[in-house]
Design an enzyme around this catalytic site. Structure first.
Site, PDB file in Angstrom:
ATOM      1  NE  ARG A  80      -2.771   0.858   3.405  1.00 43.53           N
ATOM      2  CZ  ARG A  80      -3.267   0.730   4.656  1.00 43.53           C
ATOM      3  NH1 ARG A  80      -4.556   0.282   4.443  1.00 43.53           N
ATOM      4  NH2 ARG A  80      -2.743   0.998   5.795  1.00 43.53           N
ATOM      5  CE  LYS A 183      -2.480   4.704   7.151  1.00 40.01           C
ATOM      6  NZ  LYS A 183      -3.646   5.291   7.767  1.00 40.01           N
ATOM      7  CD  GLU A 219     -11.848   5.762   4.333  1.00 37.63           C
ATOM      8  OE1 GLU A 219     -11.504   4.783   5.146  1.00 37.63           O
ATOM      9  OE2 GLU A 219     -11.057   6.440   3.528  1.00 37.63           O
TER      10      GLU A 219
HETATM   11  N1  PLP Z   1      -9.296   4.532   6.427  1.00 35.48           N
HETATM   12  C1  PLP Z   1      -8.565   5.328   6.771  1.00 35.48           C
HETATM   13  C2  PLP Z   1      -8.862   6.763   6.179  1.00 35.48           C
HETATM   14  C3  PLP Z   1      -7.325   4.975   7.614  1.00 35.48           C
HETATM   15  O1  PLP Z   1      -6.815   6.106   8.020  1.00 35.48           O
HETATM   16  C4  PLP Z   1      -7.051   3.793   7.942  1.00 35.48           C
HETATM   17  C5  PLP Z   1      -5.931   3.363   8.959  1.00 35.48           C
HETATM   18  O2  PLP Z   1      -5.274   2.808   8.247  1.00 35.48           O
HETATM   19  C6  PLP Z   1      -8.111   2.541   7.685  1.00 35.48           C
HETATM   20  C7  PLP Z   1      -9.109   2.827   6.746  1.00 35.48           C
HETATM   21  C8  PLP Z   1      -7.971   1.225   7.969  1.00 35.48           C
HETATM   22  O3  PLP Z   1      -7.049   0.730   7.160  1.00 35.48           O
HETATM   23  P1  PLP Z   1      -6.167  -0.633   8.023  1.00 35.48           P
HETATM   24  O4  PLP Z   1      -7.201  -1.490   8.120  1.00 35.48           O
HETATM   25  O5  PLP Z   1      -5.266  -0.960   6.647  1.00 35.48           O
HETATM   26  O6  PLP Z   1      -5.329   0.006   9.157  1.00 35.48           O
HETATM   27  C1  COI Z   2      -4.379   3.002  11.397  1.00 34.95           C
HETATM   28  O1  COI Z   2      -5.317   2.720  11.740  1.00 34.95           O
HETATM   29  O2  COI Z   2      -3.227   2.771  11.398  1.00 34.95           O
HETATM   30  C2  COI Z   2      -4.239   4.511  10.856  1.00 34.95           C
HETATM   31  O3  COI Z   2      -3.330   5.180  10.181  1.00 34.95           O
HETATM   32  C3  COI Z   2      -5.374   5.336  11.425  1.00 34.95           C
HETATM   33  C4  COI Z   2      -4.736   6.813  11.883  1.00 34.95           C
HETATM   34  C5  COI Z   2      -5.578   7.770  11.447  1.00 34.95           C
HETATM   35  C6  COI Z   2      -4.455   6.579  13.390  1.00 34.95           C
END
Ligand code: PLP
Ligand code: COI
Length: 337
Positions: A80, A183, A219
């Site tokens: 990612r 991200k 989201e």
């Molecule tokens: N959506 C956003 C905007 C996020 O910052 C995060 C955190 O990483 C997620 C979703 C969840 O992603 P993940 O499950 O890969 O941490």
């Molecule tokens: C995560 O879940 O790892 C994220 O990056 C979310 C963050 C806004 C704390």
């Protein structure tokens, strides 16, 4: 070492012993370096500072009953970060280098991995920034990749206790064809104002609708969204949301538990049909939602004050894999040797 109250950790910054760094110069990545400084020396004209040329990741390591430390799906985070790098024209870090940096950062800070019983975890924050100077809007020619870690508790202080989300159509997190799927820091800067407003009104986060039509669910600020109805796990498909690794994992587990899984556009009206609703992510884990308030129409969608049965099952299953209580049949965890 100071005494850490492992059971009552929030999601906050804390110093640990070491971080790992890697520099991109003259068109190539250097060797991984270990540092005990929390500081970086950066050019005042670095692209990260002016034009937001930076991306980050978030993943976790868990200590099991057996004392072993497990890192969850770090190859996915590495990929990612490459996608984010493509998105904003940064140098791409090889997947293996990313993973090695994470392994070293965890290993060198082993004493900060919370004990099994605490329910806390070691949060790992990889960061890639454009460090080369530019004043025109164009990519840097030098980059710095870093990994630092800290022990954390749940992102939403309520943990697995359900909280409320709010819809406010006046605010967007990302543009329809913009950077929402990457991200990158700019998305989080864009969500701070509305996020603060939501918190001031007692909500744990904003639930964003799609920015183009305001017809579909996107989201939350820091997490993906899912709803469950008729034995079906439903989660939005959208170009402007972050492809969550937690959500991807939950879809596999949901299917394994006998739920149907649908990743598709989710119309706002469907909020009235779900039996259970949750926010999911590395930091948020599964945060059950008891209500969604549509502030523009003064309308509530309610899901109950206790976590739903499926949310509980999914939460327990995910954690059992992460902490090593159940076999890792999908090869999602790597044990730190
Ligand atoms: N959506 C956003 C905007 C996020 O910052 C995060 C955190 O990483 C997620 C979703 C969840 O992603 P993940 O499950 O890969 O941490
Ligand atoms: C995560 O879940 O790892 C994220 O990056 C979310 C963050 C806004 C704390």
């Amino acid at each position: 070492m100071e005494n850490i109250d492992w059971k009552n950790l929030g999601f906050g910054y804390r110093d640990t012993d070491y971080n790992v760094r890697c520099y991109y110069r003259n068109g190539q990545w250097g060797e991984l370096e270990i540092s005990s400084s929390t500081r970086i020396d950066i050019h005042m004209s670095a692209t990260a500072l002016h034009y937001g040329q930076e991306a980050f990741e978030g993943l976790k390591a868990f200590k099991g009953k057996d004392g072993k430390i497990r890192i969850f799906r770090m190859d996915e985070n590495a990929k990612r970060m490459q996608s984010s790098s493509d998105g904003i024209l940064m140098a791409k870090l090889p997947v293996e280098k990313f993973m090695e940096a994470v392994r070293i950062a965890v290993k060198k800070n082993e004493r900060f991995v919370p004990p099994y019983e605490s329910g806390a975890a070691l949060y790992i924050r990889p960061l890639l920034i454009g460090t080369g100077p530019q004043i025109g809007v164009k990519p840097a020619d030098e980059y710095l990749f870093m990994v630092f870690v800290m022990p954390v508790g749940p992102y939403f202080p309520e943990g697995f206790k359900p909280t409320n989300l709010v819809i406010m159509r006046k605010y967007d997190r990302a543009a329809p064809q913009g950077t929402g799927k990457y991200k990158v820091g700019g998305n989080y800067a864009a969500s701070m104002g509305s996020g603060k407003l939501a918190k001031q009104q007692g909500f744990s986060a904003v639930l964003y609708l799609d920015s183009r039509e305001k017809k579909y669910l996107d989201e939350c600020g820091p997490a993906n969204f899912f709803g469950i109805k008729n034995n079906t796990y439903v989660t939005p498909l959208s170009d402007s949301i972050l492809p969550s690794i937690t959500n991807k994992s939950l879809m596999v587990l949901a299917e394994e538990m006998g739920l149907k899984v649908e990743q598709r556009k989710v119309p706002y009206e469907e909020l009235a049909e779900f039996d259970e609703v949750g926010a999911c992510g590395t930091a948020a884990v599964i945060s059950p939602i008891k209500g969604v308030y549509d502030a523009d129409n003064d309308k509530w969608f309610k899901y109950g004050d206790e976590p739903g049965a499926w949310s509980k099952k999914l939460y327990n299953k995910l954690l059992a894999i992460q902490y090593g209580d159940e076999p890792d049949k999908y090869s999602w965890v790597e044990i730190v040797e």
